[in-house]
Design a protein around this motif. Structure first.
Motif, short mmCIF file in Angstrom:
data_model
loop_
_atom_site.label_atom_id
_atom_site.label_comp_id
_atom_site.label_asym_id
_atom_site.label_seq_id
_atom_site.Cartn_x
_atom_site.Cartn_y
_atom_site.Cartn_z
N GLU A 108 -29.45 -18.41 -33.99
CA GLU A 108 -30.39 -17.33 -34.31
C GLU A 108 -29.53 -16.25 -34.97
OE1 GLU A 108 -33.67 -17.23 -33.93
OE2 GLU A 108 -34.04 -18.88 -32.53
N ASP A 109 -29.89 -15.86 -36.16
CA ASP A 109 -29.11 -14.88 -36.93
C ASP A 109 -27.65 -15.30 -37.05
OD1 ASP A 109 -31.38 -13.21 -37.28
OD2 ASP A 109 -31.05 -12.36 -35.28
N GLY A 110 -27.41 -16.60 -37.22
CA GLY A 110 -26.07 -17.13 -37.40
C GLY A 110 -25.24 -17.27 -36.14
N GLU A 111 -25.79 -16.91 -34.99
CA GLU A 111 -25.06 -16.98 -33.72
C GLU A 111 -25.55 -18.14 -32.87
OE1 GLU A 111 -22.49 -14.92 -32.67
OE2 GLU A 111 -22.58 -14.09 -34.70
N TYR A 112 -24.63 -18.81 -32.17
CA TYR A 112 -24.98 -19.90 -31.26
C TYR A 112 -25.91 -19.41 -30.16
CZ TYR A 112 -24.47 -23.02 -27.27
OH TYR A 112 -24.72 -23.86 -26.20
N VAL A 113 -27.01 -20.15 -29.94
CA VAL A 113 -27.92 -19.84 -28.83
C VAL A 113 -28.20 -21.04 -27.93
CG1 VAL A 113 -29.04 -17.84 -29.89
CG2 VAL A 113 -29.99 -20.13 -30.27
N GLY A 114 -27.87 -22.25 -28.39
CA GLY A 114 -28.11 -23.43 -27.57
C GLY A 114 -27.90 -24.71 -28.34
N LEU A 115 -28.24 -25.81 -27.68
CA LEU A 115 -28.14 -27.14 -28.28
C LEU A 115 -29.49 -27.84 -28.16
CD1 LEU A 115 -24.85 -28.69 -26.83
CD2 LEU A 115 -25.21 -27.86 -29.13
N LEU A 116 -29.81 -28.62 -29.16
CA LEU A 116 -30.95 -29.52 -29.07
C LEU A 116 -30.37 -30.92 -28.95
CD1 LEU A 116 -34.05 -30.02 -29.30
CD2 LEU A 116 -33.59 -30.52 -31.72
N ARG B 238 -24.23 -34.53 -21.44
CA ARG B 238 -23.63 -35.43 -22.43
C ARG B 238 -22.87 -34.66 -23.51
NH1 ARG B 238 -28.93 -39.21 -22.70
NH2 ARG B 238 -28.59 -40.19 -20.69
N TYR B 239 -23.08 -33.35 -23.55
CA TYR B 239 -22.45 -32.52 -24.57
C TYR B 239 -21.97 -31.22 -23.94
CZ TYR B 239 -25.08 -35.75 -27.43
OH TYR B 239 -25.60 -36.89 -27.98
N LEU B 240 -20.88 -30.69 -24.47
CA LEU B 240 -20.37 -29.39 -24.04
C LEU B 240 -19.99 -28.57 -25.27
CD1 LEU B 240 -17.95 -30.20 -21.06
CD2 LEU B 240 -20.15 -29.02 -20.93
N PRO B 241 -20.52 -27.36 -25.36
CA PRO B 241 -20.06 -26.47 -26.43
C PRO B 241 -18.70 -25.89 -26.03
CG PRO B 241 -21.79 -25.41 -25.15
CD PRO B 241 -21.63 -26.79 -24.59
N ILE B 242 -17.84 -25.74 -27.01
CA ILE B 242 -16.49 -25.21 -26.78
C ILE B 242 -16.39 -23.86 -27.50
CG2 ILE B 242 -14.02 -25.67 -26.95
CD1 ILE B 242 -15.66 -27.76 -25.29
N PHE B 243 -15.88 -22.87 -26.77
CA PHE B 243 -15.81 -21.51 -27.30
C PHE B 243 -14.37 -21.01 -27.34
CE2 PHE B 243 -20.01 -22.02 -25.59
CZ PHE B 243 -20.82 -21.41 -26.52
N ARG B 244 -14.06 -20.27 -28.39
CA ARG B 244 -12.79 -19.56 -28.50
C ARG B 244 -13.13 -18.11 -28.81
NH1 ARG B 244 -10.18 -22.48 -32.19
NH2 ARG B 244 -9.00 -23.66 -30.64
N ASP B 245 -12.71 -17.20 -27.97
CA ASP B 245 -13.02 -15.78 -28.15
C ASP B 245 -14.52 -15.54 -28.32
OD1 ASP B 245 -10.26 -15.19 -28.06
OD2 ASP B 245 -10.08 -15.58 -30.21
N ASN B 246 -15.31 -16.17 -27.47
CA ASN B 246 -16.78 -16.05 -27.46
C ASN B 246 -17.47 -16.59 -28.70
OD1 ASN B 246 -17.38 -15.18 -24.89
ND2 ASN B 246 -17.15 -13.02 -25.39
N ALA B 247 -16.74 -17.28 -29.56
CA ALA B 247 -17.34 -17.89 -30.74
C ALA B 247 -17.29 -19.41 -30.59
CB ALA B 247 -16.59 -17.48 -32.00
N LEU B 248 -18.38 -20.08 -30.94
CA LEU B 248 -18.43 -21.53 -30.87
C LEU B 248 -17.37 -22.11 -31.80
CD1 LEU B 248 -20.08 -23.98 -29.74
CD2 LEU B 248 -21.30 -23.93 -31.93
N CYS B 249 -16.54 -23.01 -31.27
CA CYS B 249 -15.51 -23.63 -32.12
C CYS B 249 -15.61 -25.15 -32.15
CB CYS B 249 -14.11 -23.17 -31.70
SG CYS B 249 -13.57 -23.71 -30.09
#
Length: 142
Positions: A43-51, A102-113
């Motif tokens: 949303e507005d270029g920021e990570y909010v979730g996964l489908l 089955r999936y994990l988002p990975i973050f570096r400095d609060n940004a999805l990486c």
């Protein structure tokens, strides 16, 4: 111990992302085209979730919703543990197993990486075991 950063180095950190207003049908077409089981929602270029395919099966099909009318923001998953590249593969495996993920988002400095899947974790574990076997063979033969 192998780290999540090893997985991201091997597979890359690029992710497929779509806006939360995208229809479920369009998201599924994208996932099929790219042969992936999840897509990042922004949303507005920021990570909010996964489908995920599981979201579709449980939140659209089983609830009688329309893939043509439902937006991905309505069915996406948002409650993922926040993992970082420095986490061990074993930690991720435990978190995924314990939470049935089955999936994990990975973050570096609060940004999805990046995103890692259970398949990535299993592959990295196999590679690690193969490396250990080769080291032991070399040690025995020397």
């Amino acid at each position: 111990m192998k780290k999540v950063s090893n997985i991201l180095t091997r597979k890359g950190s690029s992710v497929t992302a779509i806006d939360g207003g995208t229809t479920v049908l369009d998201a599924l077409k994208l996932m099929a085209d790219k042969n992936i089981g999840s897509v990042v929602i922004t949303e507005d270029g920021e990570y909010v979730g996964l489908l995920t395919e599981r979201d579709y099966a449980r939140k659209v099909i089983l609830q009688g919703k329309s893939s043509l009318e439902t937006q991905v923001r309505e069915i996406m998953s948002t409650e993922f543990p926040r993992m970082i590249p420095e986490n061990t593969v074993e930690t991720c495996m435990h978190v995924m197993s314990e939470n049935n993920l089955r999936y994990l988002p990975i973050f570096r400095d609060n940004a999805l990486c990046g995103i890692i899947s259970i398949s990535d974790v299993v592959t990295e574990t196999i590679i690690s075991h193969e490396e250990t076997i080769e080291q032991l063979k070399s040690y025995i033969q020397s």
